[in-house]
Scaffold this active site. Structure first.
Site, PDB file in Angstrom:
ATOM      1  N   GLY A  17     -26.261  24.526 -17.517  1.00 46.30           N
ATOM      2  CA  GLY A  17     -26.214  23.424 -18.320  1.00 46.30           C
ATOM      3  C   GLY A  17     -26.029  22.018 -17.368  1.00 46.30           C
ATOM      4  O   GLY A  17     -26.702  21.808 -16.334  1.00 46.30           O
ATOM      5  N   ILE A  18     -25.189  21.115 -18.029  1.00 46.79           N
ATOM      6  CA  ILE A  18     -24.688  19.980 -17.252  1.00 46.79           C
ATOM      7  C   ILE A  18     -24.436  20.109 -15.898  1.00 46.79           C
ATOM      8  O   ILE A  18     -24.412  19.405 -14.631  1.00 46.79           O
ATOM      9  CB  ILE A  18     -23.855  19.060 -17.938  1.00 46.79           C
ATOM     10  CG1 ILE A  18     -24.574  18.246 -19.415  1.00 46.79           C
ATOM     11  CG2 ILE A  18     -23.318  17.982 -17.301  1.00 46.79           C
ATOM     12  CD1 ILE A  18     -23.581  18.037 -20.352  1.00 46.79           C
ATOM     13  N   ASN A  90     -16.067  19.711 -15.450  1.00 45.48           N
ATOM     14  CA  ASN A  90     -17.300  19.939 -16.353  1.00 45.48           C
ATOM     15  C   ASN A  90     -16.967  21.015 -17.235  1.00 45.48           C
ATOM     16  O   ASN A  90     -17.473  21.071 -18.108  1.00 45.48           O
ATOM     17  CB  ASN A  90     -18.432  19.970 -15.566  1.00 45.48           C
ATOM     18  CG  ASN A  90     -19.671  20.511 -16.259  1.00 45.48           C
ATOM     19  OD1 ASN A  90     -20.271  19.627 -17.182  1.00 45.48           O
ATOM     20  ND2 ASN A  90     -20.060  21.754 -16.222  1.00 45.48           N
ATOM     21  N   TYR A 156     -11.886  20.605 -30.457  1.00 42.68           N
ATOM     22  CA  TYR A 156     -12.965  19.913 -29.344  1.00 42.68           C
ATOM     23  C   TYR A 156     -12.850  18.273 -29.198  1.00 42.68           C
ATOM     24  O   TYR A 156     -12.537  17.833 -28.202  1.00 42.68           O
ATOM     25  CB  TYR A 156     -14.531  20.244 -29.445  1.00 42.68           C
ATOM     26  CG  TYR A 156     -15.379  19.939 -28.629  1.00 42.68           C
ATOM     27  CD1 TYR A 156     -15.643  20.408 -27.349  1.00 42.68           C
ATOM     28  CD2 TYR A 156     -15.962  18.610 -28.762  1.00 42.68           C
ATOM     29  CE1 TYR A 156     -16.399  20.129 -26.333  1.00 42.68           C
ATOM     30  CE2 TYR A 156     -17.037  18.032 -27.827  1.00 42.68           C
ATOM     31  CZ  TYR A 156     -17.094  18.714 -26.577  1.00 42.68           C
ATOM     32  OH  TYR A 156     -17.970  18.394 -25.781  1.00 42.68           O
ATOM     33  N   LYS A 160     -11.399  16.234 -26.071  1.00 42.92           N
ATOM     34  CA  LYS A 160     -12.013  15.451 -25.425  1.00 42.92           C
ATOM     35  C   LYS A 160     -11.295  14.172 -25.410  1.00 42.92           C
ATOM     36  O   LYS A 160     -11.707  13.000 -24.535  1.00 42.92           O
ATOM     37  CB  LYS A 160     -13.512  15.238 -26.039  1.00 42.92           C
ATOM     38  CG  LYS A 160     -14.325  16.534 -25.601  1.00 42.92           C
ATOM     39  CD  LYS A 160     -14.553  16.848 -23.896  1.00 42.92           C
ATOM     40  CE  LYS A 160     -15.231  17.951 -23.984  1.00 42.92           C
ATOM     41  NZ  LYS A 160     -15.288  18.138 -22.460  1.00 42.92           N
ATOM     42  N   ILE A 189     -26.520  16.836 -25.297  1.00 43.28           N
ATOM     43  CA  ILE A 189     -27.519  17.146 -24.283  1.00 43.28           C
ATOM     44  C   ILE A 189     -28.063  18.585 -24.600  1.00 43.28           C
ATOM     45  O   ILE A 189     -27.137  19.603 -24.863  1.00 43.28           O
ATOM     46  CB  ILE A 189     -26.716  17.223 -22.884  1.00 43.28           C
ATOM     47  CG1 ILE A 189     -26.072  15.853 -22.507  1.00 43.28           C
ATOM     48  CG2 ILE A 189     -27.716  17.281 -21.644  1.00 43.28           C
ATOM     49  CD1 ILE A 189     -27.143  14.557 -22.674  1.00 43.28           C
ATOM     50  N   THR A 191     -28.333  21.831 -24.110  1.00 44.99           N
ATOM     51  CA  THR A 191     -27.594  22.945 -22.920  1.00 44.99           C
ATOM     52  C   THR A 191     -27.364  24.345 -23.882  1.00 44.99           C
ATOM     53  O   THR A 191     -27.313  24.097 -25.131  1.00 44.99           O
ATOM     54  CB  THR A 191     -26.590  22.465 -22.406  1.00 44.99           C
ATOM     55  OG1 THR A 191     -25.550  22.173 -23.328  1.00 44.99           O
ATOM     56  CG2 THR A 191     -26.609  21.207 -21.691  1.00 44.99           C
ATOM     57  N   PRO A 192     -26.908  25.327 -23.113  1.00 47.53           N
ATOM     58  CA  PRO A 192     -26.513  26.399 -23.996  1.00 47.53           C
ATOM     59  C   PRO A 192     -25.262  25.976 -25.190  1.00 47.53           C
ATOM     60  O   PRO A 192     -25.074  26.858 -26.088  1.00 47.53           O
ATOM     61  CB  PRO A 192     -26.234  27.570 -22.732  1.00 47.53           C
ATOM     62  CG  PRO A 192     -26.861  27.205 -21.897  1.00 47.53           C
ATOM     63  CD  PRO A 192     -26.929  25.686 -21.884  1.00 47.53           C
ATOM     64  N   LEU A 193     -24.417  25.352 -24.269  1.00 52.76           N
ATOM     65  CA  LEU A 193     -23.222  24.787 -25.410  1.00 52.76           C
ATOM     66  C   LEU A 193     -23.680  24.265 -26.936  1.00 52.76           C
ATOM     67  O   LEU A 193     -23.384  24.738 -27.864  1.00 52.76           O
ATOM     68  CB  LEU A 193     -22.325  23.773 -24.636  1.00 52.76           C
ATOM     69  CG  LEU A 193     -21.010  23.362 -25.547  1.00 52.76           C
ATOM     70  CD1 LEU A 193     -19.779  23.117 -24.534  1.00 52.76           C
ATOM     71  CD2 LEU A 193     -21.400  21.847 -26.145  1.00 52.76           C
TER      72      LEU A 193
HETATM   73  P1  NAD Z   1     -22.465  24.664 -21.298  1.00 57.04           P
HETATM   74  O1  NAD Z   1     -21.666  25.789 -22.089  1.00 57.04           O
HETATM   75  O2  NAD Z   1     -24.037  24.900 -21.045  1.00 57.04           O
HETATM   76  O3  NAD Z   1     -21.981  25.083 -19.670  1.00 57.04           O
HETATM   77  C1  NAD Z   1     -20.641  25.358 -19.653  1.00 57.04           C
HETATM   78  C2  NAD Z   1     -20.284  26.107 -18.338  1.00 57.04           C
HETATM   79  O4  NAD Z   1     -18.825  26.155 -18.147  1.00 57.04           O
HETATM   80  C3  NAD Z   1     -20.828  27.420 -18.516  1.00 57.04           C
HETATM   81  O5  NAD Z   1     -21.185  28.018 -17.256  1.00 57.04           O
HETATM   82  C4  NAD Z   1     -19.651  28.481 -19.042  1.00 57.04           C
HETATM   83  O6  NAD Z   1     -19.531  29.733 -18.296  1.00 57.04           O
HETATM   84  C5  NAD Z   1     -18.333  27.332 -17.927  1.00 57.04           C
HETATM   85  N1  NAD Z   1     -17.081  27.740 -18.551  1.00 57.04           N
HETATM   86  C6  NAD Z   1     -16.567  27.551 -19.636  1.00 57.04           C
HETATM   87  N2  NAD Z   1     -15.479  28.185 -19.701  1.00 57.04           N
HETATM   88  C7  NAD Z   1     -14.934  28.238 -18.406  1.00 57.04           C
HETATM   89  C8  NAD Z   1     -13.769  28.490 -17.798  1.00 57.04           C
HETATM   90  N3  NAD Z   1     -12.574  28.729 -18.666  1.00 57.04           N
HETATM   91  N4  NAD Z   1     -13.622  28.548 -16.372  1.00 57.04           N
HETATM   92  C9  NAD Z   1     -14.886  28.323 -15.674  1.00 57.04           C
HETATM   93  N5  NAD Z   1     -15.990  27.809 -16.194  1.00 57.04           N
HETATM   94  C10 NAD Z   1     -16.053  27.967 -17.726  1.00 57.04           C
HETATM   95  O7  NAD Z   1     -22.112  23.347 -21.536  1.00 57.04           O
HETATM   96  P2  NAD Z   1     -22.620  21.985 -21.171  1.00 57.04           P
HETATM   97  O8  NAD Z   1     -23.286  21.394 -22.419  1.00 57.04           O
HETATM   98  O9  NAD Z   1     -23.390  22.037 -19.899  1.00 57.04           O
HETATM   99  O10 NAD Z   1     -21.404  21.001 -20.985  1.00 57.04           O
HETATM  100  C11 NAD Z   1     -20.696  20.949 -19.829  1.00 57.04           C
HETATM  101  C12 NAD Z   1     -19.628  19.787 -20.116  1.00 57.04           C
HETATM  102  O11 NAD Z   1     -19.963  18.723 -20.852  1.00 57.04           O
HETATM  103  C13 NAD Z   1     -18.452  20.219 -21.193  1.00 57.04           C
HETATM  104  O12 NAD Z   1     -17.218  19.988 -20.648  1.00 57.04           O
HETATM  105  C14 NAD Z   1     -18.945  19.811 -22.393  1.00 57.04           C
HETATM  106  O13 NAD Z   1     -17.815  19.598 -23.385  1.00 57.04           O
HETATM  107  C15 NAD Z   1     -19.478  18.468 -22.050  1.00 57.04           C
HETATM  108  N6  NAD Z   1     -20.467  17.766 -22.935  1.00 57.04           N
HETATM  109  C16 NAD Z   1     -21.492  18.383 -23.405  1.00 57.04           C
HETATM  110  C17 NAD Z   1     -22.372  17.654 -24.127  1.00 57.04           C
HETATM  111  C18 NAD Z   1     -23.629  18.429 -24.508  1.00 57.04           C
HETATM  112  O14 NAD Z   1     -24.108  17.832 -25.574  1.00 57.04           O
HETATM  113  N7  NAD Z   1     -24.114  19.387 -24.010  1.00 57.04           N
HETATM  114  C19 NAD Z   1     -21.929  16.775 -24.883  1.00 57.04           C
HETATM  115  C20 NAD Z   1     -20.475  15.931 -24.414  1.00 57.04           C
HETATM  116  C21 NAD Z   1     -19.980  16.546 -23.545  1.00 57.04           C
END
Ligand code: NAD
Length: 256
Positions: A17-18, A90, A156, A160, A189, A191-193
């Site tokens: 992801g991000i 992140n 969540y 945040k 964005i 991503t898997p999330l």
């Molecule tokens: P994702 O789920 O695609 O990837 C998150 C990564 O964090 C994964 O590799 C997971 O294994 C790792 N992770 C989760 N818990 C963990 C822990 N306890 N210790 C270590 N690693 C851990 O998520 P993403 O969409 O890439 O999001 C990344 C960040 O951006 C997050 O904080 C999310 O809240 C924030 N965000 C995402 C979006 C979006 O739309 N994708 C929007 C706003 C904010």
């Protein structure tokens, strides 16, 4: 090229992801990058791919909700790369999609443990290394949902919101020590999330994706690289006067 030459960056949740996009862009800009995650195969493959390209990266298994693990790994990163000057908090989870009156304490805590305590632990144990180096940039992944809300995933949104103000407090606490702290606020964005979150809506996947696209005035969700370039900017000395700020990257979502 070389916007981050000499920087040593830690990216939590860097396997996919991000986080993964930020790892790649920072390594390409000359940083040594430590990928911290508990998804080992993806993180190890990413580190191997980058080192195979002649870039500097390594993977550490780390659960950010464990203070002991965080401290041990951050010390190891500083030992291996010689310092630690950039931290990208992140790692995050979206958590259960239930209204407040149905949530259990355990469900609430499961989200805060990663999204809030994880940021606290990583920041706490990165700071001594940044103080020693005399420079630091901490970049916290908040969200549009650290600025506005929506009628879903209450833990969540709370987490945040906390990250938004933790960033400002730490920006003030460490401003005179050349350590900057900023938050990034992504819109949706792909991503898997987000894929996993949309499944919890119970809607048809294509319909859920289209509805989410339409929440953004530009008409679509963002890509991980849209955020990674913001991370590169905040990690670099180009942003040396930027601290305590909110970098919103959301396709216009919060402009309305
Ligand atoms: P994702 O789920 O695609 O990837 C998150 C990564 O964090 C994964 O590799 C997971 O294994 C790792 N992770 C989760 N818990 C963990 C822990 N306890 N210790 C270590 N690693 C851990 O998520 P993403 O969409 O890439 O999001 C990344 C960040 O951006 C997050 O904080 C999310 O809240 C924030 N965000 C995402 C979006 C979006 O739309 N994708 C929007 C706003 C904010």
């Amino acid at each position: 090229m070389n916007r981050l030459k000499g920087k040593v960056a830690v990216v939590t949740g860097g396997s996919v992801g991000i986080g993964a996009a930020s790892v790649i862009r920072m390594a390409e800009e000359g940083a040594s990058v430590a990928i911290l995650d508990f998804q080992d195969p993806q993180g190890q493959a990413l580190a191997a791919d980058l080192t195979g390209r002649g870039l500097k990266a390594d993977f550490w298994h780390c659960d950010v909700s464990s203070e002991a693990e965080v401290k041990k790994v951050l010390d190891e990163v500083a030992e291996k790369f010689g310092s630690l000057t950039v931290l990208v908090n992140n790692a995050g989870i979206s958590g259960p999609n239930k209204p407040t009156h149905e949530l259990t304490e355990a469900e609430w805590d499961s989200v805060q443990n990663v999204n809030v305590k994880g940021v606290f632990f990583c920041t706490k144990h990165a700071l001594p290394h940044m103080k020693k180096a005399g420079i630091g940039s901490i970049i916290n992944l908040s969200s549009i949902y650290g600025l506005v809300s929506a009628p879903d995933i209450p833990p969540y949104h709370a987490s945040k919101g906390a990250v938004t103000l933790m960033s400002k407090t730490d920006a003030l606490l460490y401003a005179t020590e050349n350590i900057r702290v900023n938050s990034i606020h992504p819109g949706f964005i792909w991503t898997p999330l987000v894929e996993a979150h949309l499944k919890t809506t119970g809607l048809d996947p294509d319909e859920a994706k289209q509805m989410t696209d339409e929440l953004h005035p530009v008409g679509h969700m963002g890509e991980p690289d849209d955020i990674a370039w913001g991370v590169v900017y905040l990690a670099s000395d180009e942003s040396k006067f930027v601290t305590g700020s909110e970098l919103v990257i959301d396709g216009g979502y919060t402009a309305r």
